[in-house]
Design an enzyme around this catalytic site. Structure first.
Site, PDB file in Angstrom:
ATOM      1  N   CYS A 236       0.866  -1.201   0.000  1.00  0.00           N
ATOM      2  CA  CYS A 236       0.000   0.000   0.000  1.00  0.00           C
ATOM      3  C   CYS A 236       0.894   1.241   0.000  1.00  0.00           C
ATOM      4  CB  CYS A 236      -0.942   0.011   1.198  1.00  0.00           C
ATOM      5  SG  CYS A 236      -1.794  -1.552   1.472  1.00  0.00           S
ATOM      6  N   CYS A 350      -2.790   5.091   9.956  1.00  0.00           N
ATOM      7  CA  CYS A 350      -2.925   6.502  10.366  1.00  0.00           C
ATOM      8  C   CYS A 350      -4.310   6.701  10.979  1.00  0.00           C
ATOM      9  CB  CYS A 350      -2.666   7.448   9.199  1.00  0.00           C
ATOM     10  SG  CYS A 350      -3.705   7.159   7.760  1.00  0.00           S
TER      11      CYS A 350
END
Length: 419
Positions: A236, A350
């Protein structure tokens, strides 16, 4: 200077309509070309005004409520919100009021309401700038605020909201040996530049000496501690900040992402910085191979990035989080099969939600007898021991470093595979 402030404001109102009415993220609107017709100066202005309005929308609505008998149509409401935020940020009253009246006056649908816009904004101009700083710090919506209070407590969440309202300065990661374009070195090694203006005009940008990356986002690669020649997979990978960190350390990097269009950014960034990595479009759950180290920055709610992306709480409602949590567990399981015996996996998100960080690792550890959480690897320069978590991860939050301007919310774990 802006070429056409009215065009920038009109575009801001359009973006607010998309975010608040259609549930679209600002990044989606920009990718779809929402600001392509504007000059670079007006594009920057429209983005700045959109972010400022979203950050201050709670205060703007409280001021406007005193002057509106009922909530107007969304476009008119967003015009008033933008005008209120600009007035309370010190813009000249006549310029703001005239621009908003002109924008509404030119609308076939809303033209008859230009008198309302004029009257309301003149009242806001008279009282708003004094009232604004005395109002409470805008709060997160309850769907997000409640689980965060359950996880971190009300004081911590108030600190996060303060950081979100203040917005995010520009953080950069330097190539080894490169010079920073001014700014302040942070405890973790990133450089923070205040009032940066247009990024591409800063010294060293065109030369590829550095790239934009929040200080918290730079920590996972520091934890991974890539060594020259090590075979490392960045899962990713887009937009490529971590890929560049890995490549700059001398690792043999494979950058994988499912989105071909997002990988174009990775290739551009690598070309600009003169760094090299093998860039591959593909599904992380189908990738094969064996690596010394794997970095999995898993798809997540992005709730840790609200200080930079204040559109997120308005465009989302939490309904997709269950699917993301399931996907993270699948990705973690597959990524573990790609790690050589004696290798390591850094898992990060995140997110501010423990279900996307702490809980994932808590549940994974008993499932894999050859997996061990390496707490020592997390103590990179600048990380406080009290940021370490019970299951052996690292929790970063926006309310940390309040005197330095905060950081994004991140969760990081380093998992060692037995040899």
């Amino acid at each position: 200077m802006s070429n056409n402030p009215t065009a920038a404001r009109r575009s801001t109102i359009y973006l607010l309509d998309q975010i608040l009415g259609e549930g679209r993220l600002l990044s989606e609107c920009l990718s779809a070309g929402a600001l392509d017709r504007l000059t670079p100066e007006d594009r920057a202005r429209a983005q700045r005004l959109t972010l400022e309005t979203l950050r201050g929308i709670e205060r703007a609505d409280r001021l406007l409520d005193g002057h509106l008998r009922r909530t107007p149509d969304l476009t008119v409401h967003n015009t008033l919100r933008l005008g209120t935020v600009e007035l309370c940020h010190g813009e000249a009253a006549h310029g703001v009021v005239n621009a908003m009246v002109e924008i509404i006056g030119r609308s076939r649908k809303h033209g008859r309401l230009k008198g309302l816009v004029n009257a309301v904004l003149r009242k806001i101009a008279a009282e708003g700038p004094d009232a604004w700083p005395k109002m409470r710090v805008p709060r997160l919506p309850e769907w997000l605020r409640d689980p965060l209070i359950a996880a971190w407590g009300e004081d911590a969440v108030k600190g996060m909201e303060q950081a979100h309202f203040a917005g995010a300065p520009l953080d950069i990661t330097l190539k080894p040996g490169a010079e920073a374009p001014g700014g302040k070195k942070l405890p973790t090694g990133s450089v923070r530049v205040s009032d940066a203006g247009q990024v591409s005009t800063l010294s060293g940008y065109q030369a590829g000496d550095w790239w934009v990356q929040d200080a918290a986002a730079a920590v996972p690669v520091r934890v991974l501690a890539p060594q020259p020649g090590e075979k490392v997979l960045d899962l990713c990978a887009a937009p490529g900040g971590k890929t560049m960190q890995l490549a700059a350390a001398g690792a043999d990097v494979t950058a994988l992402d499912v989105s071909e269009s997002r990988l174009a950014r990775v290739r551009e960034n690598l070309a600009r910085t003169g760094l090299s990595a093998e860039v591959v479009a593909g599904d992380a759950l189908e990738h094969k191979g064996q690596y010394d180290a794997v970095l999995l920055d898993a798809p997540c709610s992005a709730t840790g990035t609200i200080r930079r992306h204040p559109d997120l709480p308005f465009a989302k409602d939490g309904s997709e989080f269950g699917g993301l949590i399931e996907l993270q567990a699948q990705m973690l399981a597959h990524a573990w099969t790609l790690v050589k015996p004696g290798g390591r996996l850094v898992y990060c998100t995140c997110s501010l939600l423990p279900d996307e960080g702490e809980v994932q690792i808590e549940e994974a550890l008993p499932q894999y007898p050859d997996m061990r959480a390496d707490r020592d690897a997390l103590l990179v320069p600048g990380v406080q021991p009290e940021w370490l978590t019970e299951e052996g991860g690292l929790r970063l939050r926006p309310d940390y470093w309040p005197d330095l301007g905060g950081m994004d919310g991140f969760y990081v774990a380093c998992l060692n595979k037995s040899a």
